[in-house]
Design a protein around this motif. Structure first.
Motif, PDB file in Angstrom:
ATOM      1  N   ALA A 167       0.606  -8.223   7.808  1.00  0.00           N
ATOM      2  CA  ALA A 167       0.093  -7.934   6.468  1.00  0.00           C
ATOM      3  C   ALA A 167      -1.424  -8.051   6.416  1.00  0.00           C
ATOM      4  O   ALA A 167      -2.090  -7.285   5.706  1.00  0.00           O
ATOM      5  N   GLU A 168      -1.996  -9.000   7.153  1.00  0.00           N
ATOM      6  CA  GLU A 168      -3.449  -9.148   7.189  1.00  0.00           C
ATOM      7  C   GLU A 168      -4.124  -7.938   7.823  1.00  0.00           C
ATOM      8  O   GLU A 168      -5.159  -7.466   7.349  1.00  0.00           O
ATOM      9  N   ILE A 169      -3.559  -7.451   8.918  1.00  0.00           N
ATOM     10  CA  ILE A 169      -4.156  -6.302   9.607  1.00  0.00           C
ATOM     11  C   ILE A 169      -3.996  -5.041   8.776  1.00  0.00           C
ATOM     12  O   ILE A 169      -4.960  -4.292   8.548  1.00  0.00           O
ATOM     13  N   ARG A 170      -2.787  -4.804   8.300  1.00  0.00           N
ATOM     14  CA  ARG A 170      -2.524  -3.570   7.564  1.00  0.00           C
ATOM     15  C   ARG A 170      -3.175  -3.580   6.181  1.00  0.00           C
ATOM     16  O   ARG A 170      -3.556  -2.527   5.656  1.00  0.00           O
ATOM     17  N   GLY A 171      -3.321  -4.764   5.585  1.00  0.00           N
ATOM     18  CA  GLY A 171      -3.969  -4.834   4.284  1.00  0.00           C
ATOM     19  C   GLY A 171      -5.406  -4.363   4.344  1.00  0.00           C
ATOM     20  O   GLY A 171      -5.864  -3.598   3.482  1.00  0.00           O
ATOM     21  N   CYS A 172      -6.144  -4.793   5.360  1.00  0.00           N
ATOM     22  CA  CYS A 172      -7.524  -4.333   5.507  1.00  0.00           C
ATOM     23  C   CYS A 172      -7.559  -2.862   5.914  1.00  0.00           C
ATOM     24  O   CYS A 172      -8.391  -2.099   5.425  1.00  0.00           O
ATOM     25  N   ALA A 173      -6.645  -2.458   6.799  1.00  0.00           N
ATOM     26  CA  ALA A 173      -6.597  -1.056   7.219  1.00  0.00           C
ATOM     27  C   ALA A 173      -6.366  -0.138   6.022  1.00  0.00           C
ATOM     28  O   ALA A 173      -6.977   0.941   5.920  1.00  0.00           O
ATOM     29  N   ASP A 174      -5.507  -0.541   5.099  1.00  0.00           N
ATOM     30  CA  ASP A 174      -5.247   0.266   3.910  1.00  0.00           C
ATOM     31  C   ASP A 174      -6.506   0.444   3.074  1.00  0.00           C
ATOM     32  O   ASP A 174      -6.778   1.536   2.543  1.00  0.00           O
ATOM     33  N   ARG A 175      -7.277  -0.614   2.925  1.00  0.00           N
ATOM     34  CA  ARG A 175      -8.499  -0.516   2.137  1.00  0.00           C
ATOM     35  C   ARG A 175      -9.530   0.376   2.819  1.00  0.00           C
ATOM     36  O   ARG A 175     -10.214   1.169   2.168  1.00  0.00           O
ATOM     37  N   LEU A 176      -9.650   0.251   4.127  1.00  0.00           N
ATOM     38  CA  LEU A 176     -10.573   1.123   4.848  1.00  0.00           C
ATOM     39  C   LEU A 176     -10.163   2.588   4.712  1.00  0.00           C
ATOM     40  O   LEU A 176     -11.012   3.468   4.505  1.00  0.00           O
ATOM     41  N   ARG A 177      -8.871   2.854   4.828  1.00  0.00           N
ATOM     42  CA  ARG A 177      -8.400   4.233   4.713  1.00  0.00           C
ATOM     43  C   ARG A 177      -8.686   4.788   3.312  1.00  0.00           C
ATOM     44  O   ARG A 177      -9.102   5.936   3.161  1.00  0.00           O
ATOM     45  N   ARG A 178      -8.460   3.966   2.300  1.00  0.00           N
ATOM     46  CA  ARG A 178      -8.692   4.417   0.933  1.00  0.00           C
ATOM     47  C   ARG A 178     -10.166   4.736   0.695  1.00  0.00           C
ATOM     48  O   ARG A 178     -10.510   5.690   0.002  1.00  0.00           O
ATOM     49  N   LEU A 179     -11.040   3.929   1.265  1.00  0.00           N
ATOM     50  CA  LEU A 179     -12.471   4.101   1.032  1.00  0.00           C
ATOM     51  C   LEU A 179     -13.116   5.150   1.921  1.00  0.00           C
ATOM     52  O   LEU A 179     -14.115   5.760   1.535  1.00  0.00           O
ATOM     53  N   THR A 180     -12.581   5.351   3.124  1.00  0.00           N
ATOM     54  CA  THR A 180     -13.290   6.181   4.107  1.00  0.00           C
ATOM     55  C   THR A 180     -12.451   7.289   4.719  1.00  0.00           C
ATOM     56  O   THR A 180     -12.987   8.132   5.430  1.00  0.00           O
ATOM     57  N   GLY A 181     -11.138   7.279   4.501  1.00  0.00           N
ATOM     58  CA  GLY A 181     -10.274   8.260   5.138  1.00  0.00           C
ATOM     59  C   GLY A 181      -9.797   7.861   6.512  1.00  0.00           C
ATOM     60  O   GLY A 181      -9.127   8.633   7.192  1.00  0.00           O
ATOM     61  N   SER A 182     -10.130   6.652   6.964  1.00  0.00           N
ATOM     62  CA  SER A 182      -9.768   6.176   8.294  1.00  0.00           C
ATOM     63  C   SER A 182      -9.513   4.683   8.225  1.00  0.00           C
ATOM     64  O   SER A 182     -10.033   3.985   7.348  1.00  0.00           O
ATOM     65  N   ILE A 183      -8.722   4.172   9.178  1.00  0.00           N
ATOM     66  CA  ILE A 183      -8.484   2.724   9.236  1.00  0.00           C
ATOM     67  C   ILE A 183      -9.642   1.980   9.883  1.00  0.00           C
ATOM     68  O   ILE A 183      -9.609   0.760  10.005  1.00  0.00           O
ATOM     69  N   GLY A 184     -10.687   2.698  10.297  1.00  0.00           N
ATOM     70  CA  GLY A 184     -11.843   2.062  10.913  1.00  0.00           C
ATOM     71  C   GLY A 184     -11.805   2.171  12.422  1.00  0.00           C
ATOM     72  O   GLY A 184     -10.766   2.466  13.023  1.00  0.00           O
ATOM     73  N   THR A 185     -12.926   1.930  13.041  1.00  0.00           N
ATOM     74  CA  THR A 185     -13.047   2.161  14.476  1.00  0.00           C
ATOM     75  C   THR A 185     -12.527   1.014  15.329  1.00  0.00           C
ATOM     76  O   THR A 185     -12.120   1.221  16.475  1.00  0.00           O
ATOM     77  N   TRP A 186     -12.533  -0.221  14.803  1.00  0.00           N
ATOM     78  CA  TRP A 186     -12.174  -1.387  15.607  1.00  0.00           C
ATOM     79  C   TRP A 186     -11.426  -2.411  14.771  1.00  0.00           C
ATOM     80  O   TRP A 186     -11.585  -2.459  13.549  1.00  0.00           O
ATOM     81  N   PHE A 187     -10.667  -3.270  15.459  1.00  0.00           N
ATOM     82  CA  PHE A 187     -10.079  -4.449  14.833  1.00  0.00           C
ATOM     83  C   PHE A 187     -10.545  -5.686  15.588  1.00  0.00           C
ATOM     84  O   PHE A 187     -10.500  -5.738  16.819  1.00  0.00           O
ATOM     85  N   ARG A 188     -10.983  -6.691  14.821  1.00  0.00           N
ATOM     86  CA  ARG A 188     -11.332  -7.994  15.402  1.00  0.00           C
ATOM     87  C   ARG A 188     -10.556  -9.079  14.668  1.00  0.00           C
ATOM     88  O   ARG A 188     -10.533  -9.098  13.437  1.00  0.00           O
ATOM     89  N   PRO A 189      -9.926 -10.009  15.391  1.00  0.00           N
ATOM     90  CA  PRO A 189      -9.178 -11.081  14.726  1.00  0.00           C
ATOM     91  C   PRO A 189     -10.108 -12.008  13.951  1.00  0.00           C
ATOM     92  O   PRO A 189     -11.288 -12.137  14.281  1.00  0.00           O
ATOM     93  N   SER A 190      -9.568 -12.628  12.924  1.00  0.00           N
ATOM     94  CA  SER A 190     -10.349 -13.574  12.129  1.00  0.00           C
ATOM     95  C   SER A 190     -10.081 -15.003  12.580  1.00  0.00           C
ATOM     96  O   SER A 190      -9.001 -15.338  13.044  1.00  0.00           O
ATOM     97  N   ARG A 191     -11.117 -15.830  12.461  1.00  0.00           N
ATOM     98  CA  ARG A 191     -11.064 -17.254  12.789  1.00  0.00           C
ATOM     99  C   ARG A 191     -10.784 -17.542  14.257  1.00  0.00           C
ATOM    100  O   ARG A 191     -10.369 -18.651  14.601  1.00  0.00           O
ATOM    101  N   SER A 192     -11.026 -16.581  15.114  1.00  0.00           N
ATOM    102  CA  SER A 192     -10.851 -16.790  16.551  1.00  0.00           C
ATOM    103  C   SER A 192     -11.600 -15.697  17.293  1.00  0.00           C
ATOM    104  O   SER A 192     -11.600 -14.544  16.864  1.00  0.00           O
ATOM    105  N   PRO A 193     -12.253 -16.043  18.406  1.00  0.00           N
ATOM    106  CA  PRO A 193     -12.927 -14.995  19.180  1.00  0.00           C
ATOM    107  C   PRO A 193     -11.955 -14.065  19.890  1.00  0.00           C
ATOM    108  O   PRO A 193     -12.315 -12.953  20.261  1.00  0.00           O
TER     109      PRO A 193
END
Length: 278
Positions: A167-193
């Protein structure tokens, strides 16, 4: 490496000194809402993991409209599932990557300074940040920068269940798609390198062939001062490096002009991560 805010950096080049000072003062007034660094997990309230904020019901006013969709993730054959750096054989490129959250004025100051130096960066945005400041997505892309996914709420994703992490990954991907037409170029995990094997798999399932880590951590989220940020990065950066930085910190804004100048002096151009791996 241990750094100290009391240490002194080399003097900024004369043509940048005034701008550096101005940016430092501006950022200093805005950094009160700065975010914690991704390597320092925080404790979440119980409802943080059970009731994600709902996505906006209609596209925000910052939607790109008739513009071409933003670039989508690419697969890089021969590269690992988690990328920490680009090719070492290309002697003139590094990628500065920024965790996207915090006061948008600071973010725009960072972007503006990068663009004045002819640099392009990669921004990994937090989904709730995009909800609050939807125009920032277009600002990033219109500047020629990469825009990617840094989870929906910037919680410790490696500690979540499969359902929560997805849900965390797809939730952000949905917002990127809505704003830009794409899920974005990269995914980086949160709170961990680094992403756990589960999170890597979930990212692939969401459309991200690779997760993006880094080989140079600026430690700017510890607020050690601009001199320490600059010194830490310059001591470790080399061709192909991916550098972790954050929006929202006064030291990062103040360090950027001198950092870009020194990278340029060394023949290292700051490019997007997509360009770094091209």
């Amino acid at each position: 490496m241990t750094t100290s805010a009391e240490d002194h950096a080399a003097p900024a080049p004369p043509r940048r000194a005034a701008l550096l000072t101005g940016l430092a003062l501006t950022a200093g007034t805005l950094a009160a809402g700065a975010t914690a660094g991704c390597s320092a997990p925080r404790t979440s309230r119980p409802h943080d993991l059970t009731t994600p904020p709902a996505a906006p019901s209609a596209p925000p006013t910052a939607t790109r409209g008739a513009s071409a969709p933003a670039p989508a993730p690419r697969r890089y054959p021969g590269r690992p599932a988690e990328i920490t750096n680009g090719p070492r054989t290309h002697p003139s490129r590094v990628a500065l990557t920024f965790h996207g959250q915090g006061d948008p004025a600071v973010a725009k100051a960072v972007l503006g300074e990068a663009e004045k130096a002819g640099a392009r960066v990669t921004v990994l945005a937090v989904g709730t940040w995009l909800d609050e400041y939807p125009d920032i997505a277009r600002r990033i892309l219109d500047g020629g920068h990469d825009l990617g996914n840094h989870t929906l709420r910037h919680l410790d994703i490696n500690a979540m269940t499969e359902t929560e992490a997805a849900a965390e990954i797809r939730g952000c991907a949905d917002r990127l798609r809505r704003l830009t037409g794409s899920i974005g170029t990269w995914f980086r995990p949160s709170r961990s390198p680094r992403a756990s094997p589960l999170v890597q798999r979930l990212a692939r399932d969401a459309g991200y062939p690779h997760t993006l880590s880094y080989d140079v951590d600026s430690l700017d989220y510890t607020s050690p001062g601009s001199a320490a940020v600059t010194r830490k990065v310059l001591a470790e950066v080399r061709p192909g490096s991916v550098v972790s930085l954050h929006f929202g910190y006064a030291g990062t804004v103040a360090a950027l002009p001198g950092l870009l100048h020194e990278l340029d002096r060394r023949g290292l151009g700051a490019v997007t991560t997509t360009e770094l791996l091209s």
